[in-house]
Design an enzyme around this catalytic site. Structure first.
Site, PDB file in Angstrom:
ATOM      1  N   CYS A 116       0.809  -1.226   0.000  1.00 28.37           N
ATOM      2  CA  CYS A 116       0.000   0.000   0.000  1.00 28.37           C
ATOM      3  C   CYS A 116       0.842   1.275   0.000  1.00 28.37           C
ATOM      4  O   CYS A 116       0.307   2.367  -0.151  1.00 28.37           O
ATOM      5  CB  CYS A 116      -0.956   0.006   1.188  1.00 28.37           C
ATOM      6  SG  CYS A 116      -2.292  -1.182   0.984  1.00 28.37           S
ATOM      7  N   HIS A 256      -3.256   7.540   2.773  1.00 29.11           N
ATOM      8  CA  HIS A 256      -3.688   6.254   2.215  1.00 29.11           C
ATOM      9  C   HIS A 256      -5.065   5.911   2.781  1.00 29.11           C
ATOM     10  O   HIS A 256      -5.285   5.977   3.994  1.00 29.11           O
ATOM     11  CB  HIS A 256      -2.666   5.180   2.593  1.00 29.11           C
ATOM     12  CG  HIS A 256      -3.077   3.802   2.210  1.00 29.11           C
ATOM     13  ND1 HIS A 256      -3.467   3.475   0.928  1.00 29.11           N
ATOM     14  CD2 HIS A 256      -3.160   2.653   2.931  1.00 29.11           C
ATOM     15  CE1 HIS A 256      -3.776   2.189   0.887  1.00 29.11           C
ATOM     16  NE2 HIS A 256      -3.598   1.663   2.087  1.00 29.11           N
ATOM     17  N   ASN A 286     -10.175   0.524  -0.193  1.00 25.56           N
ATOM     18  CA  ASN A 286      -8.711   0.556  -0.243  1.00 25.56           C
ATOM     19  C   ASN A 286      -8.247   0.027  -1.599  1.00 25.56           C
ATOM     20  O   ASN A 286      -8.294  -1.170  -1.846  1.00 25.56           O
ATOM     21  CB  ASN A 286      -8.149  -0.301   0.901  1.00 25.56           C
ATOM     22  CG  ASN A 286      -6.629  -0.318   0.937  1.00 25.56           C
ATOM     23  OD1 ASN A 286      -5.969   0.187   0.028  1.00 25.56           O
ATOM     24  ND2 ASN A 286      -6.075  -0.905   1.987  1.00 25.56           N
TER      25      ASN A 286
HETATM   26  O1  UT7 Z   1      -3.804  -0.909   3.460  1.00 23.71           O
HETATM   27  C1  UT7 Z   1      -2.902  -1.820   3.998  1.00 23.71           C
HETATM   28  C2  UT7 Z   1      -2.951  -1.831   5.450  1.00 23.71           C
HETATM   29  N1  UT7 Z   1      -4.210  -2.352   5.936  1.00 23.71           N
HETATM   30  C3  UT7 Z   1      -4.880  -1.689   6.851  1.00 23.71           C
HETATM   31  O2  UT7 Z   1      -4.508  -0.609   7.197  1.00 23.71           O
HETATM   32  C4  UT7 Z   1      -6.085  -2.359   7.458  1.00 23.71           C
HETATM   33  C5  UT7 Z   1      -5.974  -2.329   8.954  1.00 23.71           C
HETATM   34  N2  UT7 Z   1      -7.017  -3.034   9.647  1.00 23.71           N
HETATM   35  C6  UT7 Z   1      -8.310  -2.600   9.672  1.00 23.71           C
HETATM   36  O3  UT7 Z   1      -8.654  -1.664   8.978  1.00 23.71           O
HETATM   37  C7  UT7 Z   1      -9.264  -3.265  10.624  1.00 23.71           C
HETATM   38  O4  UT7 Z   1      -8.547  -4.105  11.477  1.00 23.71           O
HETATM   39  C8  UT7 Z   1     -10.398  -4.078   9.946  1.00 23.71           C
HETATM   40  C9  UT7 Z   1     -11.356  -3.137   9.252  1.00 23.71           C
HETATM   41  C10 UT7 Z   1      -9.817  -5.077   8.971  1.00 23.71           C
HETATM   42  C11 UT7 Z   1     -11.181  -4.818  11.017  1.00 23.71           C
HETATM   43  O5  UT7 Z   1     -11.676  -3.903  11.988  1.00 23.71           O
HETATM   44  P1  UT7 Z   1     -11.441  -4.161  13.561  1.00 23.71           P
HETATM   45  O6  UT7 Z   1     -12.113  -3.070  14.260  1.00 23.71           O
HETATM   46  O7  UT7 Z   1      -9.966  -4.339  13.766  1.00 23.71           O
HETATM   47  O8  UT7 Z   1     -12.229  -5.496  13.770  1.00 23.71           O
HETATM   48  P2  UT7 Z   1     -11.743  -6.831  14.496  1.00 23.71           P
HETATM   49  O9  UT7 Z   1     -11.006  -7.695  13.537  1.00 23.71           O
HETATM   50  O10 UT7 Z   1     -11.095  -6.487  15.800  1.00 23.71           O
HETATM   51  O11 UT7 Z   1     -13.130  -7.485  14.828  1.00 23.71           O
HETATM   52  C12 UT7 Z   1     -14.079  -6.876  15.730  1.00 23.71           C
HETATM   53  C13 UT7 Z   1     -15.357  -7.677  15.731  1.00 23.71           C
HETATM   54  C14 UT7 Z   1     -15.134  -9.165  15.922  1.00 23.71           C
HETATM   55  O12 UT7 Z   1     -16.234  -9.661  16.638  1.00 23.71           O
HETATM   56  P3  UT7 Z   1     -16.135  -9.909  18.226  1.00 23.71           P
HETATM   57  O13 UT7 Z   1     -15.007 -10.879  18.398  1.00 23.71           O
HETATM   58  O14 UT7 Z   1     -15.840  -8.579  18.822  1.00 23.71           O
HETATM   59  O15 UT7 Z   1     -17.478 -10.437  18.559  1.00 23.71           O
HETATM   60  C15 UT7 Z   1     -15.164  -9.706  14.514  1.00 23.71           C
HETATM   61  O16 UT7 Z   1     -15.538 -11.053  14.466  1.00 23.71           O
HETATM   62  O17 UT7 Z   1     -16.009  -7.545  14.470  1.00 23.71           O
HETATM   63  C16 UT7 Z   1     -16.189  -8.831  13.865  1.00 23.71           C
HETATM   64  N3  UT7 Z   1     -15.966  -8.672  12.429  1.00 23.71           N
HETATM   65  C17 UT7 Z   1     -16.939  -8.365  11.549  1.00 23.71           C
HETATM   66  N4  UT7 Z   1     -18.263  -8.154  11.715  1.00 23.71           N
HETATM   67  C18 UT7 Z   1     -18.972  -7.834  10.618  1.00 23.71           C
HETATM   68  C19 UT7 Z   1     -14.801  -8.769  11.742  1.00 23.71           C
HETATM   69  N5  UT7 Z   1     -14.991  -8.521  10.449  1.00 23.71           N
HETATM   70  C20 UT7 Z   1     -16.314  -8.267  10.294  1.00 23.71           C
HETATM   71  C21 UT7 Z   1     -17.113  -7.938   9.185  1.00 23.71           C
HETATM   72  N6  UT7 Z   1     -18.430  -7.723   9.401  1.00 23.71           N
HETATM   73  N7  UT7 Z   1     -16.614  -7.812   7.931  1.00 23.71           N
END
Ligand code: UT7
Length: 329
Positions: A116, A256, A286
């Site tokens: 990225c 970004h 993204n």
């Molecule tokens: O560009 C290159 C670099 N990449 C980035 O910068 C991306 C960086 N990461 C992110 O943007 C975020 O980590 C994500 C958007 C990918 C995920 O967001 P998050 O706030 O970190 O979510 P998480 O993985 O901590 O999950 C939180 C909750 C979980 O449920 P529980 O365990 O709290 O009950 C997940 O199972 O959200 C759940 N979850 C979802 N729910 C609905 C994870 N993905 C999804 C989804 N839809 N797509």
């Protein structure tokens, strides 16, 4: 003679017509519009659906858009740098094909891959060629067909990425405009958190790797998020301090577009007002190497000559950094 700096003198862009909305994603994986919007800021993304077309298709369109807007003869271009993480083919540079297709027959070309951060690193490379006096017109294109490496049954990744392309032209400037400073970083600790396991030299593709979906992007989102927030904010704050820029001196933050929350955290650390933070993540998601030039293209009409712009990016590897540039037109 005045010192030569490298200025951006033209911008072009292209996104495919096909829109993948959060509502449609709700039918593909266990997710919902409210979650995606609040956690990432994304409402929809574009996907390149044309059969048999790769990243070059979008890169060519973005470059042609720039050539048309700038009324530039492609034969005048000295060098084409193609920033991409999704080349048309693993071997045979996409940039070379793009340069030939747009009629840049006097240019040499190559690809640059830093996930990225590809476009940000590409800005540094393009600017160095110009500032050295070696070349006069360097076309930097950022394009990615992320849909070619995303598993649309994996909600951890399919909600984030989209396809798109953008291009900028770098030319010499003697008024002190253009690229002023850069802080570029990388750390191999990131390799395990954001990667495609198979298809490279460690694990060439075979039936099992395909069955196991190892040819798709894997991301440990939480960990990448943590590093991205601190990495992007750190370098953006540092580049302001190093150049004695107060929050009022900064006109725009071009970051970004990976996650709205990462951009907001960076803006907060810099202390810049929300009105200076340029956002189009809601429309495209993204697009990896295309996010920065797509922001430039969408907000070009707002920029004024002499505006101080801070660029910031963070990506797989890890790779990250910040660039301070004065707008030249
Ligand atoms: O560009 C290159 C670099 N990449 C980035 O910068 C991306 C960086 N990461 C992110 O943007 C975020 O980590 C994500 C958007 C990918 C995920 O967001 P998050 O706030 O970190 O979510 P998480 O993985 O901590 O999950 C939180 C909750 C979980 O449920 P529980 O365990 O709290 O009950 C997940 O199972 O959200 C759940 N979850 C979802 N729910 C609905 C994870 N993905 C999804 C989804 N839809 N797509």
């Amino acid at each position: 003679m005045n010192k030569i700096t490298a200025a951006i003198t033209a911008v072009g862009s292209y996104v495919p017509d096909f829109v993948l909305s959060n509502q449609v994603l709700e039918t593909l994986v266990d997710t919902n519009d409210e979650w995606i919007t609040s956690r990432t800021g994304i409402k929809e993304r574009r996907l390149l659906k044309e059969e048999g077309q790769g990243t070059s298709f979008m890169a060519i369109k973005a470059a042609q858009n720039l050539l048309e807007k700038a009324n530039l003869d492609p034969k005048e271009i000295d060098l084409v740098i193609m920033a991409t993480a999704t080349p048309d083919l693993p071997v045979a540079s996409t940039g070379v094909y793009v340069a030939t297709q747009i009629g840049a027959t006097n240019a040499f070309a190559y690809d640059l891959q830093a996930a990225c951060s590809s476009f940000l690193y590409g800005m540094s490379t393009a600017a160095a060629y110009i500032a050295s006096g070696r070349y006069k017109k360097v076309l930097l294109i950022g394009a990615d067909k992320m849909s070619s490496i995303i598993d649309y049954t994996d909600r951890a990744t399919c909600i984030i990425f989209g396809d798109g392309a953008g291009a900028v032209l770098f030319e010499p400037n003697t008024e002190g405009l253009g690229l002023q400073d850069e802080i570029l970083k990388s750390d191999g600790i990131g390799r395990e958190f954001l990667k495609i396991e198979s298809g490279g030299s460690i694990l060439p593709p075979n039936e099992d790797t395909v069955k196991n979906k190892q040819h798709f992007v894997y991301q440990d989102g939480k960990t990448v998020f943590k590093y991205a927030v601190s990495g992007m904010a750190d370098v953006s704050e540092q580049i302001m301090q190093r150049n004695n820029l107060s929050q009022d001196d900064v006109n725009w933050l071009v970051a970004h577009q990976a996650n709205r929350r990462i951009i907001d955290a960076t803006a907060n650390r810099m202390g810049v007002d929300e009105s200076k933070v340029l956002i189009n993540i809601q429309k495209y998601g993204n697009t990896t190497s295309a996010t920065l030039p797509l922001v430039l293209a969408d907000f070009e009409h707002k920029f004024k000559k002499g505006d101080n712009i801070i660029f910031a990016a963070f990506g797989g590897g890890f790779t990250w950094g910040s660039i301070y540039l004065k707008w030249a037109y």
